[in-house]
Scaffold this motif. Structure first.
Motif, PDB file in Angstrom:
ATOM      1  N   GLU A 352       0.884  -1.093   0.050  1.00 31.86           N
ATOM      2  CA  GLU A 352       0.091  -0.034  -0.059  1.00 31.86           C
ATOM      3  C   GLU A 352       0.793   1.221  -0.030  1.00 31.86           C
ATOM      4  O   GLU A 352       0.411   2.259  -0.542  1.00 31.86           O
ATOM      5  CB  GLU A 352      -0.819  -0.140   1.266  1.00 31.86           C
ATOM      6  N   ARG A 355       1.651   1.610  -3.645  1.00 35.12           N
ATOM      7  CA  ARG A 355       0.826   2.184  -4.404  1.00 35.12           C
ATOM      8  C   ARG A 355       0.475   3.606  -4.232  1.00 35.12           C
ATOM      9  O   ARG A 355       0.077   4.253  -5.188  1.00 35.12           O
ATOM     10  CB  ARG A 355      -0.735   1.598  -4.188  1.00 35.12           C
ATOM     11  N   THR A 360       4.670   5.932  -8.497  1.00 32.97           N
ATOM     12  CA  THR A 360       3.978   4.344  -9.089  1.00 32.97           C
ATOM     13  C   THR A 360       3.172   4.705 -10.055  1.00 32.97           C
ATOM     14  O   THR A 360       2.220   5.376  -9.976  1.00 32.97           O
ATOM     15  CB  THR A 360       3.343   3.773  -7.559  1.00 32.97           C
ATOM     16  N   VAL A 363       1.030  -1.561 -10.103  1.00 31.68           N
ATOM     17  CA  VAL A 363       1.432  -2.745  -9.082  1.00 31.68           C
ATOM     18  C   VAL A 363       0.922  -3.870  -9.536  1.00 31.68           C
ATOM     19  O   VAL A 363      -0.621  -3.896  -9.232  1.00 31.68           O
ATOM     20  CB  VAL A 363       1.479  -2.334  -7.422  1.00 31.68           C
ATOM     21  N   ILE A 386       6.575  -4.124 -10.252  1.00 31.27           N
ATOM     22  CA  ILE A 386       5.878  -2.947 -10.051  1.00 31.27           C
ATOM     23  C   ILE A 386       6.575  -1.870 -11.096  1.00 31.27           C
ATOM     24  O   ILE A 386       7.385  -2.173 -11.553  1.00 31.27           O
ATOM     25  CB  ILE A 386       6.477  -2.229  -8.555  1.00 31.27           C
TER      26      ILE A 386
END
Length: 414
Positions: A352, A355, A360, A363, A386
């Motif tokens: 998390e 994310r 990012t 993922v 990722i």
């Protein structure tokens, strides 16, 4: 009657199915029974659950489905579905890439034979032979020197690739190949026939891939991707685009990919062509007539504004216009393979936080408590990827590796 907005989609992930549905298409979906989730049913008009790699099983099902649903093209965005889709299109006269051409990509030995038949593509020909008996390994090493590569003629994700460093490594190579012949506990063995192996000359140098989309024989380069591999296993652990290359080397790679696709007789759709930049210049490693994995679709879309998978579906149905030329990069992206120690997963931490990081991009992690972590012998043994964005490729790689360190996968001995 054929419906111009209905597609037969073979295999792939739930994301592939959703992309077809998001294009406003009616979808007849073909999937392995154990890979179909009931919640996907609402995205398809009809579902055929079968081993789609078995043509004897698939053919009567798609003939019946064509009579009922009148799809206009068969499409697959996943490696094991490429040849079946081509067979369906050939059978029903739907156009697209013929099986003869598709199979030159999915069978690496056929690819090498095709390249050997015509003018050189790239800076050198690669010596290659089929492995028919164990003594062939000794003969190939004596004839072409060490190291050399042994790999299955089918498959993907670097599964089963063996580097033979010298004559003293032949025994270990034989043992490894015997194990691969009898392996039944790996995810790839259900989708691929890992029986035939080939040997080929080892070409040293960094590995890149050229991502293209072909429009009736006009091959548009989307980007050149830099691959980061593990030396022993040749597993691709990282990808970055645009590749950090000089303009001259990038154009040499792009030109090699275009000439390769012409030599293969490929005319339509995406391709992911791996090329080694050797001391003598670009050398073809292998190619797939699909978009590459490792979140490359997300990365290309984010950096170049082109969703090549959605384009592959819509182009096959005649619902898309060709790209006018090579797209321009808007920043950069990188992805990295998530790995862990062998064993059973106890807990996963940090996802998390990754994310939530503004750098990012995506993922994709399909592992949780109780899952088995296999030895890392191919990309399929990784636990997901990722991906991160950056203003340039260095920044994207740094962001990706920084986030990778945030993910902790705790395992215990199985």
């Amino acid at each position: 009657m054929r419906n111009p907005k209905r597609v037969l989609l073979i295999g792939g992930t739930p994301k592939h199915l959703r992309k077809a549905a998001d294009l406003g298409l009616g979808v007849v979906y073909v999937q392995f029974e154990d890979e179909f989730a009931p919640e996907q049913r609402s995205l398809a008009e009809a579902v055929l659950l079968t081993d789609y790699t078995d043509w004897r099983s698939l053919r009567p099902l798609v003939e019946s489905a064509y009579e009922s649903w009148g799809f206009s093209a068969a499409v697959s965005l996943t490696e094991p579905g490429l040849d079946p889709a081509a067979r369906v299109n050939d059978l029903l006269g739907l156009g697209g890439t013929p099986y003869e051409v598709s199979h030159r990509f999915t069978d690496k030995w056929l690819m090498r034979r095709r390249l050997a038949e015509g003018p050189p593509v790239g800076s050198q020909r690669v010596a290659a032979e089929l492995l028919t008996e164990e003594a062939d390994l000794d003969r190939f090493g004596a004839a072409h020197g060490y190291p050399f590569i042994v790999k299955p003629t089918s498959g993907t994700a670097s599964f089963g690739v063996v580097k033979v460093d010298g004559a003293d490594a032949l025994g270990a190579a034989r043992q490894r190949i015997r194990r691969l012949h009898t392996a039944t506990d790996h995810p790839l063995t259900g989708a691929y026939d890992i029986e035939q192996f080939m040997m080929e000359e080892y070409v040293p140098g960094p590995l890149y891939s050229v991502e293209t989309f072909s429009f009736d024989g006009r091959h548009v380069v989307l980007t050149v991707t830099e691959a980061i591999t593990r030396p022993r296993t040749h597993v691709h652990v990282g990808h970055a685009l645009p590749a950090r290359l000089s303009a001259e080397d990038e154009e040499r790679m792009a030109d090699t990919a275009r000439r390769f696709l012409r030599a293969m007789g490929f005319r339509d759709g995406p391709a992911h062509t791996e090329i080694i930049l050797s001391a003598r210049g670009p050398v073809i490693c292998e190619s797939q007539n699909r978009v590459g994995g490792a979140l490359l679709t997300d990365m290309i879309d984010a950096v170049y504004g082109c969703d090549a998978q959605s384009l592959a579906i819509s182009w096959a149905l005649g619902l898309a216009d060709p790209l006018p030329g090579r797209p321009v990069a808007r920043g950069a992206a990188a992805s990295w393979l998530v790995v862990a120690e062998e064993g059973r997963v106890e807990r996963v931490e940090g996802v998390e936080r990754v994310r939530a990081d503004p750098d990012t991009l995506a993922v994709s992690l399909g592992v949780g408590p109780g899952d088995l972590v296999r030895p890392l012998e191919g990309q399929w043994d990784g636990l997901g990827h990722i991906s991160a964005l950056g203003p340039d490729t260095d920044a994207a790689v740094d962001a990706c590796r920084r986030n990778l360190r945030e993910i902790r996968i705790h395992t215990r001995a199985a």
